[in-house]
Write an enzyme that holds these catalytic residues in place. Structure first.
Site, PDB file in Angstrom:
ATOM      1  N   ASP A  15     -54.195  43.902  89.801  1.00 11.82           N
ATOM      2  CA  ASP A  15     -53.256  43.370  89.130  1.00 11.82           C
ATOM      3  C   ASP A  15     -53.052  41.932  89.559  1.00 11.82           C
ATOM      4  OD1 ASP A  15     -51.254  43.216  86.803  1.00 11.82           O
ATOM      5  OD2 ASP A  15     -49.870  44.626  87.965  1.00 11.82           O
ATOM      6  N   CYS A 240     -49.553  39.400  84.574  1.00 16.40           N
ATOM      7  CA  CYS A 240     -50.595  40.073  83.621  1.00 16.40           C
ATOM      8  C   CYS A 240     -50.992  38.877  82.741  1.00 16.40           C
ATOM      9  CB  CYS A 240     -49.626  40.942  82.834  1.00 16.40           C
ATOM     10  SG  CYS A 240     -50.474  41.738  81.570  1.00 16.40           S
TER      11      CYS A 240
HETATM   12  P1  HMG Z   1     -61.721  44.815  71.178  1.00 18.04           P
HETATM   13  O1  HMG Z   1     -62.062  43.565  71.063  1.00 18.04           O
HETATM   14  O2  HMG Z   1     -60.779  45.642  70.255  1.00 18.04           O
HETATM   15  O3  HMG Z   1     -62.872  45.997  71.466  1.00 18.04           O
HETATM   16  O4  HMG Z   1     -61.018  44.946  72.827  1.00 18.04           O
HETATM   17  P2  HMG Z   1     -63.697  46.916  70.472  1.00 18.04           P
HETATM   18  O5  HMG Z   1     -63.638  48.128  70.835  1.00 18.04           O
HETATM   19  O6  HMG Z   1     -63.734  46.474  69.119  1.00 18.04           O
HETATM   20  O7  HMG Z   1     -65.100  46.281  70.997  1.00 18.04           O
HETATM   21  C1  HMG Z   1     -65.620  45.010  70.840  1.00 18.04           C
HETATM   22  C2  HMG Z   1     -66.756  44.752  71.646  1.00 18.04           C
HETATM   23  O8  HMG Z   1     -66.322  44.795  73.108  1.00 18.04           O
HETATM   24  C3  HMG Z   1     -68.037  45.686  71.669  1.00 18.04           C
HETATM   25  O9  HMG Z   1     -69.345  45.043  71.802  1.00 18.04           O
HETATM   26  C4  HMG Z   1     -67.813  46.585  72.645  1.00 18.04           C
HETATM   27  O10 HMG Z   1     -69.035  47.290  73.379  1.00 18.04           O
HETATM   28  C5  HMG Z   1     -67.249  45.707  73.865  1.00 18.04           C
HETATM   29  P3  HMG Z   1     -70.311  44.648  70.721  1.00 18.04           P
HETATM   30  O11 HMG Z   1     -70.706  46.230  70.160  1.00 18.04           O
HETATM   31  O12 HMG Z   1     -69.409  43.897  69.789  1.00 18.04           O
HETATM   32  O13 HMG Z   1     -71.426  43.930  71.449  1.00 18.04           O
HETATM   33  N1  HMG Z   1     -66.540  46.524  74.730  1.00 18.04           N
HETATM   34  C6  HMG Z   1     -66.458  46.357  76.140  1.00 18.04           C
HETATM   35  N2  HMG Z   1     -67.527  45.824  76.993  1.00 18.04           N
HETATM   36  C7  HMG Z   1     -67.276  46.124  78.317  1.00 18.04           C
HETATM   37  N3  HMG Z   1     -66.303  46.728  78.670  1.00 18.04           N
HETATM   38  C8  HMG Z   1     -65.545  47.321  78.059  1.00 18.04           C
HETATM   39  C9  HMG Z   1     -65.697  47.040  76.753  1.00 18.04           C
HETATM   40  N4  HMG Z   1     -64.775  47.517  75.454  1.00 18.04           N
HETATM   41  C10 HMG Z   1     -65.461  47.247  74.569  1.00 18.04           C
HETATM   42  N5  HMG Z   1     -64.422  48.259  78.663  1.00 18.04           N
HETATM   43  C11 HMG Z   1     -60.354  46.224  74.703  1.00 18.04           C
HETATM   44  C12 HMG Z   1     -60.613  46.411  73.093  1.00 18.04           C
HETATM   45  C13 HMG Z   1     -59.196  47.353  75.092  1.00 18.04           C
HETATM   46  C14 HMG Z   1     -61.617  46.512  75.235  1.00 18.04           C
HETATM   47  C15 HMG Z   1     -59.701  44.957  75.103  1.00 18.04           C
HETATM   48  O14 HMG Z   1     -58.587  44.778  74.319  1.00 18.04           O
HETATM   49  C16 HMG Z   1     -59.384  44.697  76.609  1.00 18.04           C
HETATM   50  O15 HMG Z   1     -60.243  44.755  77.191  1.00 18.04           O
HETATM   51  N6  HMG Z   1     -58.045  45.002  76.918  1.00 18.04           N
HETATM   52  C17 HMG Z   1     -57.955  44.727  78.458  1.00 18.04           C
HETATM   53  C18 HMG Z   1     -56.855  43.839  78.920  1.00 18.04           C
HETATM   54  C19 HMG Z   1     -56.345  43.836  80.140  1.00 18.04           C
HETATM   55  O16 HMG Z   1     -57.116  44.240  81.168  1.00 18.04           O
HETATM   56  N7  HMG Z   1     -55.074  43.374  80.479  1.00 18.04           N
HETATM   57  C20 HMG Z   1     -54.648  43.510  81.719  1.00 18.04           C
HETATM   58  C21 HMG Z   1     -54.455  44.787  82.378  1.00 18.04           C
HETATM   59  S1  HMG Z   1     -52.637  45.850  81.994  1.00 18.04           S
HETATM   60  C22 HMG Z   1     -51.728  45.456  82.862  1.00 18.04           C
HETATM   61  O17 HMG Z   1     -51.769  44.458  83.621  1.00 18.04           O
HETATM   62  C23 HMG Z   1     -50.449  45.926  82.878  1.00 18.04           C
HETATM   63  C24 HMG Z   1     -50.248  46.875  84.186  1.00 18.04           C
HETATM   64  O18 HMG Z   1     -50.528  46.102  85.181  1.00 18.04           O
HETATM   65  C25 HMG Z   1     -49.019  47.501  84.315  1.00 18.04           C
HETATM   66  C26 HMG Z   1     -47.901  46.737  84.170  1.00 18.04           C
HETATM   67  O19 HMG Z   1     -47.725  45.870  84.868  1.00 18.04           O
HETATM   68  O20 HMG Z   1     -46.911  47.086  83.465  1.00 18.04           O
HETATM   69  C27 HMG Z   1     -51.373  48.190  84.385  1.00 18.04           C
HETATM   70 MG    MG Z   2     -48.536  44.966  86.520  1.00 19.82          MG
END
Ligand code: HMG
Ligand code: MG
Length: 299
Positions: A15, A240
């Site tokens: 994070d 974030c």
């Molecule tokens: P999307 O664009 O909707 O993905 O993103 P998709 O499912 O449509 O796939 C598109 C392409 O991405 C495909 O490739 C997949 O294979 C690839 P293509 O077939 O087009 O060549 N792909 C991936 N590649 C690598 N690793 C993966 C992956 N998934 C799909 N895992 C997705 C959807 C969920 C992937 C995207 O929105 C994402 O990565 N989001 C994460 C954002 C993030 O990390 N945010 C910060 C963390 S949350 C947070 O900080 C809160 C927390 O701390 C608690 C709090 O503070 O409250 C936890």
């Molecule tokens: Mg957080």
């Protein structure tokens, strides 16, 4: 009353670093995680297997886990959003993962490109497969106190998403005040609603950001409500990237200072931790926002 011991769930490498402008080499991250373990932290969220374009800071997850030396007794959970992320984590031998849902529709769309329902549908097969392989799974729920686009978040909305995630078979729930707007009365009421829904405090963690300076007060309220697992980020790193008004997490040093003073055990060596955060601040080229790191640093 207060617990005798608190388990700190360290989130700095994940994070924290996910929201820093400076992208560090994997070797520096490995040293960071290793130094955190050396300071006594026993659970260290190490990286994310998310889409590398969404979080470029953590695009080296494979490289990092490939070179990270593991210490016995230390757990290294990683964030996994979907089955593609799970495949990547399993290939690197991860044994603890965290999925991350949102209490609000707007943040679900911004953070996961999905509605709340669609994101839960994305998580379900991840949890099934992870559990079948014997992995430990944590469920985060974000925006539990407020949301930058939707304002105050009704408690029922948090309880609903949390229950649906825990019903999938997750072992632990972390309640995230992602933008740090919550205050202690809200925290007490939220924890009561969560435990009333059947999720006991033994499975509950709290995750506060310090945007409005409330993180320690909120933590104390959670401890008084029976919570014993607290998320924190060394040096107060992070935020974030998909929630603009989110600043750093509760600093691990600030938490340890309070718990040391209260006589609550954490197993963390504060001096070691401060020197790690000062080293990291040097690598990032900016001072640590932690008050305790500042207070314990020579003029
Ligand atoms: P999307 O664009 O909707 O993905 O993103 P998709 O499912 O449509 O796939 C598109 C392409 O991405 C495909 O490739 C997949 O294979 C690839 P293509 O077939 O087009 O060549 N792909 C991936 N590649 C690598 N690793 C993966 C992956 N998934 C799909 N895992 C997705 C959807 C969920 C992937 C995207 O929105 C994402 O990565 N989001 C994460 C954002 C993030 O990390 N945010 C910060 C963390 S949350 C947070 O900080 C809160 C927390 O701390 C608690 C709090 O503070 O409250 C936890
Ligand atoms: Mg957080």
């Amino acid at each position: 009353g207060l617990p005798e011991r608190v388990t700190i769930y360290e989130v700095g490498p994940r994070d924290g670093l996910q929201n820093e402008d400076t992208v560090l080499p994997a070797g520096v991250k490995a040293e960071f995680v290793t130094r955190l373990a050396g300071a006594g932290l026993r659970t260290i969220e190490t990286t994310s297997f998310v889409h590398p374009k969404w979080v470029p800071q953590l695009a080296d997850a494979e490289e990092l886990l490939g070179l990270l030396p593991r210490s016995p007794g230390v757990r290294y959970p990683v964030l996994v959003p979907n089955e593609r992320g799970l495949d990547r984590a399993l290939a690197l031998g991860a044994t603890e993962i965290a999925i991350f849902g949102s209490a609000t529709e707007t943040f679900a769309r911004r953070n996961l490109n999905r509605t709340v329902d669609e994101s839960l549908a994305m998580f379900a097969p991840v949890v099934d497969r992870a559990r079948a392989q014997g992995l430990w799974v944590r469920a985060y729920v974000s925006m539990v106190c407020g949301d930058p686009w939707e304002g105050e978040v009704p408690v029922e909305q948090v309880v609903s998403v949390a229950s649906r995630m825990m019903d999938m078979g997750c072992s632990q729930l972390s309640l995230g005040d992602t933008i740090g707007v919550g205050t202690p009365g809200q925290v007490t009421a939220l924890i009561r609603a969560i435990t009333d829904a059947g999720i006991g405090t033994d499975r509950l963690a709290v995750h506060f950001h310090d945007t409005y300076g409330q993180a320690l007060a909120n933590t104390l309220a959670a401890l008084q409500a029976g919570v014993t697992i607290v998320d924190a980020s060394a040096g107060g790193l992070g935020g974030c990237p998909y929630a603009e008004s989110a600043t750093g997490n509760l600093a691990t040093e600030d938490l340890v200072w309070m718990l040391d003073g209260l006589g609550v055990e954490t197993g963390v060596d504060l001096r070691e931790l401060v020197s790690t955060s000062r080293w990291m601040a040097g690598r990032l080229g900016r001072p640590s926002p932690s008050r305790v790191v500042q207070a314990l640093s020579p003029g």
